[in-house]
Design a protein around this motif. Structure first.
Motif, PDB file in Angstrom:
ATOM      1  N   LEU A  30     -48.263 -51.662  19.653  1.00  0.00           N
ATOM      2  CA  LEU A  30     -49.389 -51.093  20.388  1.00  0.00           C
ATOM      3  C   LEU A  30     -50.480 -52.150  20.502  1.00  0.00           C
ATOM      4  CD1 LEU A  30     -50.853 -48.673  21.696  1.00  0.00           C
ATOM      5  CD2 LEU A  30     -51.794 -48.151  19.425  1.00  0.00           C
ATOM      6  N   ARG A  88     -54.162 -52.874  21.327  1.00  0.00           N
ATOM      7  CA  ARG A  88     -55.386 -52.070  21.317  1.00  0.00           C
ATOM      8  C   ARG A  88     -56.499 -52.828  22.042  1.00  0.00           C
ATOM      9  NH1 ARG A  88     -56.195 -50.583  15.097  1.00  0.00           N
ATOM     10  NH2 ARG A  88     -57.501 -48.920  15.951  1.00  0.00           N
ATOM     11  N   GLU A  92     -60.052 -53.964  23.453  1.00  0.00           N
ATOM     12  CA  GLU A  92     -61.361 -54.045  22.790  1.00  0.00           C
ATOM     13  C   GLU A  92     -62.308 -54.859  23.661  1.00  0.00           C
ATOM     14  OE1 GLU A  92     -61.637 -56.708  19.487  1.00  0.00           O
ATOM     15  OE2 GLU A  92     -59.735 -57.662  19.951  1.00  0.00           O
ATOM     16  N   LEU A 100     -50.031 -50.183  25.717  1.00  0.00           N
ATOM     17  CA  LEU A 100     -51.437 -50.606  25.756  1.00  0.00           C
ATOM     18  C   LEU A 100     -52.353 -49.399  25.652  1.00  0.00           C
ATOM     19  CD1 LEU A 100     -53.711 -52.718  26.294  1.00  0.00           C
ATOM     20  CD2 LEU A 100     -53.384 -52.263  28.745  1.00  0.00           C
ATOM     21  N   ALA A 101     -53.309 -49.468  24.737  1.00  0.00           N
ATOM     22  CA  ALA A 101     -54.364 -48.466  24.641  1.00  0.00           C
ATOM     23  C   ALA A 101     -55.655 -49.093  25.151  1.00  0.00           C
ATOM     24  CB  ALA A 101     -54.541 -48.003  23.199  1.00  0.00           C
ATOM     25  N   CYS A 102     -56.231 -48.518  26.204  1.00  0.00           N
ATOM     26  CA  CYS A 102     -57.453 -49.080  26.797  1.00  0.00           C
ATOM     27  C   CYS A 102     -58.220 -47.963  27.482  1.00  0.00           C
ATOM     28  CB  CYS A 102     -57.114 -50.192  27.790  1.00  0.00           C
ATOM     29  SG  CYS A 102     -56.120 -49.636  29.199  1.00  0.00           S
ATOM     30  N   ASP A 145     -56.047 -44.832  20.709  1.00  0.00           N
ATOM     31  CA  ASP A 145     -55.349 -45.927  20.045  1.00  0.00           C
ATOM     32  C   ASP A 145     -54.768 -45.477  18.702  1.00  0.00           C
ATOM     33  OD1 ASP A 145     -57.666 -45.660  18.659  1.00  0.00           O
ATOM     34  OD2 ASP A 145     -58.179 -47.799  18.634  1.00  0.00           O
ATOM     35  N   ASP A 146     -54.229 -44.244  18.680  1.00  0.00           N
ATOM     36  CA  ASP A 146     -53.541 -43.748  17.490  1.00  0.00           C
ATOM     37  C   ASP A 146     -52.311 -44.628  17.257  1.00  0.00           C
ATOM     38  OD1 ASP A 146     -52.287 -42.384  15.476  1.00  0.00           O
ATOM     39  OD2 ASP A 146     -52.115 -40.488  16.563  1.00  0.00           O
ATOM     40  N   VAL A 147     -52.243 -45.248  16.096  1.00  0.00           N
ATOM     41  CA  VAL A 147     -51.183 -46.226  15.833  1.00  0.00           C
ATOM     42  C   VAL A 147     -49.919 -45.571  15.274  1.00  0.00           C
ATOM     43  CG1 VAL A 147     -52.893 -48.022  15.435  1.00  0.00           C
ATOM     44  CG2 VAL A 147     -51.991 -46.725  13.482  1.00  0.00           C
ATOM     45  N   ALA A 205     -49.542 -52.626  15.303  1.00  0.00           N
ATOM     46  CA  ALA A 205     -50.713 -52.350  16.143  1.00  0.00           C
ATOM     47  C   ALA A 205     -51.603 -53.582  16.090  1.00  0.00           C
ATOM     48  CB  ALA A 205     -51.466 -51.122  15.656  1.00  0.00           C
ATOM     49  N   TRP A 220     -54.989 -55.739  17.844  1.00  0.00           N
ATOM     50  CA  TRP A 220     -56.114 -55.861  18.773  1.00  0.00           C
ATOM     51  C   TRP A 220     -55.776 -56.949  19.788  1.00  0.00           C
ATOM     52  CZ3 TRP A 220     -59.455 -52.087  18.619  1.00  0.00           C
ATOM     53  CH2 TRP A 220     -59.739 -51.443  17.421  1.00  0.00           C
ATOM     54  N   THR A 221     -56.092 -56.709  21.056  1.00  0.00           N
ATOM     55  CA  THR A 221     -55.737 -57.693  22.088  1.00  0.00           C
ATOM     56  C   THR A 221     -56.359 -59.061  21.798  1.00  0.00           C
ATOM     57  OG1 THR A 221     -57.544 -56.788  23.430  1.00  0.00           O
ATOM     58  CG2 THR A 221     -55.302 -56.052  23.948  1.00  0.00           C
TER      59      THR A 221
END
Length: 484
Positions: free
Chosen positions: A223, A225, A227, A252-254, A275-277, A283, A285-286
């Motif tokens: 994942l 995430r 930021e 991708l969580a955004c 952004d539940d991992v 997981a 961070w980008t």
């Protein structure tokens, strides 16, 4: 409630970031005190924190009219002018305050910054060196390193910052400055390792470098995430294909606004809001991707696809505004100091701006149709650009909230001129180019060098010199655009 209690509550809420309540209590303290200068100063600070810079300036001037040597008001007036980018106006107030009270907190460092903004790097460094006893040691290290880097002594600046963080592991701002200088001088591996610690500016516990990602991730789910800002997410996604090459399945969580332009990418199996991992093997961070991949390369931009229907509608929209060729313009991006808070978590602000009036003058005479795509500009910016441009233009800045449509418009403009922002990342993603105005000192993505950035090799750059005089780069821009 008496004036003293109201003033104390105002400061309490200022520290907590509640500018509305801070302003209410500051106003009450001022009214109850019948003109007490300390409470008047507090009111000015509250106006400034609320972004009411004109009212802040007027309040500090009112205090100084009654007591010309009031150091708190002198310093705060200078700060409010600096936030308005009126650096030459701020300078004499800082200088007068320093003459009265040399040990006033952060005063010498603030004045040194003003000198640097005016291109007087030598004077800034001299002031810092003379004021060693009165400058916070971390501020001193950062300020001297900045001066050294600005005159081309990057190795000396890096040595100073490396020594500072080695001796003081809790110096978060110095470590952030080190990361940015390393990246802006192409020290990729070390720079990314330091960049991981950027969250130290906001988190109570130090962020250390996580373990590197495995060389093979076959069948593993990762994942990503998102930021920072949308542009940052798009920039760091350029490292995601390296994960895909290792066999990973990527999600991708955004923020939802970005979904419309990234969800069709071949490398992503899913794009989500939260952004539940849970359920993922990793997981990340980008912004941590290059460090966790031990990256030395500068991969190409994350590919984006323009929606066919959106492009058709955008073509009709531009056609209704006027004839080709189409020129799109922006002049401000990053952290707007006019809206930034002074209290609370400190940060290294990536503020990027070019003077709207001078830019408008440089573009005056454009032979086609001009559109503004300036999201989040200051109220006076449009009028200043209009004064310099002296011709009609069309404001499409609201498209910043509709990235699908914005991407379509960007795919159709003939020229794009602006500072580095989300639009630049989107243009790179669709294989287009732009003419980029790079303020001094340059943001790390554009490096401390004369030529183009390796991150955007197809983008011509127009760099503001250390003198901060935009005349030469804007003249070069005008020539390259073929404006007579």
């Amino acid at each position: 409630m008496d004036a003293e209690t109201s003033s104390q509550l105002a400061w309490k809420y200022l520290q907590a970031g509640d500018t509305k309540l801070a302003l209410e209590h500051a106003l009450r303290a001022h009214e109850l005190s019948r003109g007490n200068l300390d409470y008047l100063n507090t009111l000015g600070v509250a106006y400034g924190e609320a972004g009411e810079l004109a009212l802040a300036e007027a309040t500090f001037r009112k205090a100084l009219k009654r007591k010309p040597g009031f150091v708190n008001a002198l310093v705060n007036l200078a700060k409010s002018l600096e936030k308005q980018e009126r650096f030459s106006d701020a300078r004499p107030h800082y200088e007068r305050a320093l003459a009265i009270e040399p040990a006033f907190p952060k005063l010498a460092a603030n004045l040194a910054r003003i000198y640097s903004q005016g291109g007087e790097t030598g004077r800034a460094k001299s002031l810092l060196e003379r004021s060693v006893k009165n400058v916070d040691p971390q501020d001193l290290a950062i300020g001297l390193a900045q001066c050294e880097a600005d005159v081309g002594e990057v190795d000396r600046a890096l040595a100073r910052l490396r020594a500072a963080v080695a001796d003081h592991s809790d110096w978060k701002l110095a470590r952030s400055s080190l990361a940015h200088l390393l990246l802006s001088s192409a020290h990729w591996r070390e720079g990314w390792s330091e960049y991981v610690r950027r969250r130290n500016l906001f988190e109570p516990r130090p962020t250390e470098l996580p373990p590197l990602l495995p060389a093979r991730l076959d069948g593993k789910s990762v994942l990503l995430r998102g930021e920072q800002g949308i542009g940052d997410v798009l920039f760091f996604l350029r490292f995601a294909p390296l994960l895909h090459q290792r066999g990973a399945r990527l999600a991708l969580a955004c923020e939802r606004k970005l979904h419309s332009v990234v969800r069709t990418n071949q490398f992503l199996s899913e794009v989500r809001d939260g952004d539940d991992v849970a359920g993922f093997d990793h997981a990340v961070w980008t912004g941590d991707l290059p460090a966790l991949l031990a990256a030395e390369e500068t991969p190409p931009a994350w590919p984006l696809t323009v929606d066919t229907e959106a492009k058709r509608a955008a073509s009709e929209r531009l056609g209704a505004l006027g004839p080709a060729p189409y020129l799109a313009v922006t002049w401000r991006a990053g952290t707007d100091t006019a809206r930034g808070r002074e209290f609370g978590a400190e940060r290294i602000a990536l503020t990027k701006s070019a003077p709207p009036k001078e830019l408008g003058a440089a573009l005056r005479g454009w032979r086609g149709t001009t559109v503004l795509l300036q999201r989040g500009g200051r109220p006076q910016d449009g009028a200043e650009f209009a004064a310099g441009f002296a011709a009609p233009f069309h404001d499409l800045s609201a498209l910043g909230e509709d990235l699908r449509t914005l991407l379509a418009v960007l795919s159709l403009v003939d020229e794009y001129v602006g500072v580095s922002n989300t639009n630049i990342h989107m243009l790179a993603g669709i294989g287009r180019s732009a003419r980029v105005l790079v303020p001094f000192p340059p943001e790390w993505r554009w490096l401390r060098r004369e030529d183009r950035s390796p991150w955007f090799p197809d983008f011509p750059v127009y760099r503001q010199p250390v003198s901060r005089d935009w005349s030469a780069p804007l003249e070069a821009l005008r020539k390259d655009l073929g404006i007579a």
